[in-house]
Scaffold this motif. Structure first.
Motif, PDB file in Angstrom:
ATOM      1  N   UNK A  17       0.838  -1.204   0.000  1.00  0.00           N
ATOM      2  CA  UNK A  17       0.000   0.000   0.000  1.00  0.00           C
ATOM      3  C   UNK A  17       0.870   1.250   0.000  1.00  0.00           C
ATOM      4  N   UNK A  18       1.945   1.248   0.761  1.00  0.00           N
ATOM      5  CA  UNK A  18       2.856   2.392   0.804  1.00  0.00           C
ATOM      6  C   UNK A  18       3.493   2.626  -0.557  1.00  0.00           C
ATOM      7  N   UNK A  19       3.885   1.545  -1.252  1.00  0.00           N
ATOM      8  CA  UNK A  19       4.474   1.701  -2.578  1.00  0.00           C
ATOM      9  C   UNK A  19       3.445   2.251  -3.568  1.00  0.00           C
ATOM     10  N   UNK A  20       2.207   1.809  -3.462  1.00  0.00           N
ATOM     11  CA  UNK A  20       1.154   2.302  -4.355  1.00  0.00           C
ATOM     12  C   UNK A  20       0.792   3.753  -4.058  1.00  0.00           C
ATOM     13  N   UNK A  21       1.045   4.225  -2.850  1.00  0.00           N
ATOM     14  CA  UNK A  21       0.699   5.607  -2.509  1.00  0.00           C
ATOM     15  C   UNK A  21       1.534   6.612  -3.285  1.00  0.00           C
ATOM     16  N   UNK A  22       2.598   6.174  -3.918  1.00  0.00           N
ATOM     17  CA  UNK A  22       3.414   7.068  -4.743  1.00  0.00           C
ATOM     18  C   UNK A  22       2.608   7.603  -5.937  1.00  0.00           C
ATOM     19  N   UNK A  23       1.527   6.914  -6.290  1.00  0.00           N
ATOM     20  CA  UNK A  23       0.687   7.343  -7.417  1.00  0.00           C
ATOM     21  C   UNK A  23      -0.377   8.353  -7.004  1.00  0.00           C
ATOM     22  N   UNK A  24      -0.474   8.683  -5.726  1.00  0.00           N
ATOM     23  CA  UNK A  24      -1.489   9.623  -5.262  1.00  0.00           C
ATOM     24  C   UNK A  24      -1.092  11.052  -5.589  1.00  0.00           C
ATOM     25  N   UNK A  25      -1.959  11.755  -6.259  1.00  0.00           N
ATOM     26  CA  UNK A  25      -1.812  13.178  -6.548  1.00  0.00           C
ATOM     27  C   UNK A  25      -0.493  13.522  -7.216  1.00  0.00           C
ATOM     28  N   UNK A  26       0.101  12.580  -7.907  1.00  0.00           N
ATOM     29  CA  UNK A  26       1.346  12.864  -8.622  1.00  0.00           C
ATOM     30  C   UNK A  26       1.009  13.590  -9.922  1.00  0.00           C
TER      31      UNK A  26
END
Length: 137
Positions: A17-26
């Motif tokens: 989940x932490x790795x996927x959070x890199x795609x948030x609001x980028x």
């Protein structure tokens, strides 16, 4: 036994989940070729072109919640199927640990709720429609 295995698997789901959070609001990603074309078309080469507008949709959290839900649903369907009743209890415990630990760590309601609130108060107009659209999905 399943709870102990779940506690060992939940950090893996949290890490995903932490790795996927890199795609948030980028910012919208551009390939190297697209960046080079933008630089060539920009009238003043000494100043960089403006960055693309940020995305309002928290894609990383959406993908994490979707993946966790799919894993949990697949395991639940497998555990409730009549053909699975003959499997040993250790297999059932491992599957329940995967559903509870890994999928539970991967999907999170608290992050989803905080992002809906952030979208409703955020900088991406129309605020309420963004939050409502994300909540409905």
């Amino acid at each position: 036994r399943a709870f102990w295995m779940a506690s060992l698997l939940s950090p893996l789901g949290t890490y995903c989940r932490w790795k996927l959070s890199k795609f948030n609001h980028a910012p919208n990603p551009l390939s190297r070729c697209q960046r080079q074309r933008r630089r060539r078309r920009h009238p003043h080469p000494q100043t960089p072109p403006p960055p693309p507008p940020p995305r309002w949709f928290p894609l990383g959290t959406f993908l994490a919640n979707l993946s966790g839900s799919i894993v949990s649903a697949a395991i639940a369907a497998l555990l409730t199927s009549p053909s699975f009743s003959s499997h040993p209890s250790s297999t059932t415990a491992v599957l329940r640990a995967l559903s509870l630990g890994f999928a539970g760590g991967l999907s999170t309601v608290s992050t989803f709720a905080s992002e809906v609130v952030a979208l409703s108060e955020g900088h991406y107009p129309p605020h309420e429609m963004n939050a409502f659209g994300y909540w409905i999905m």
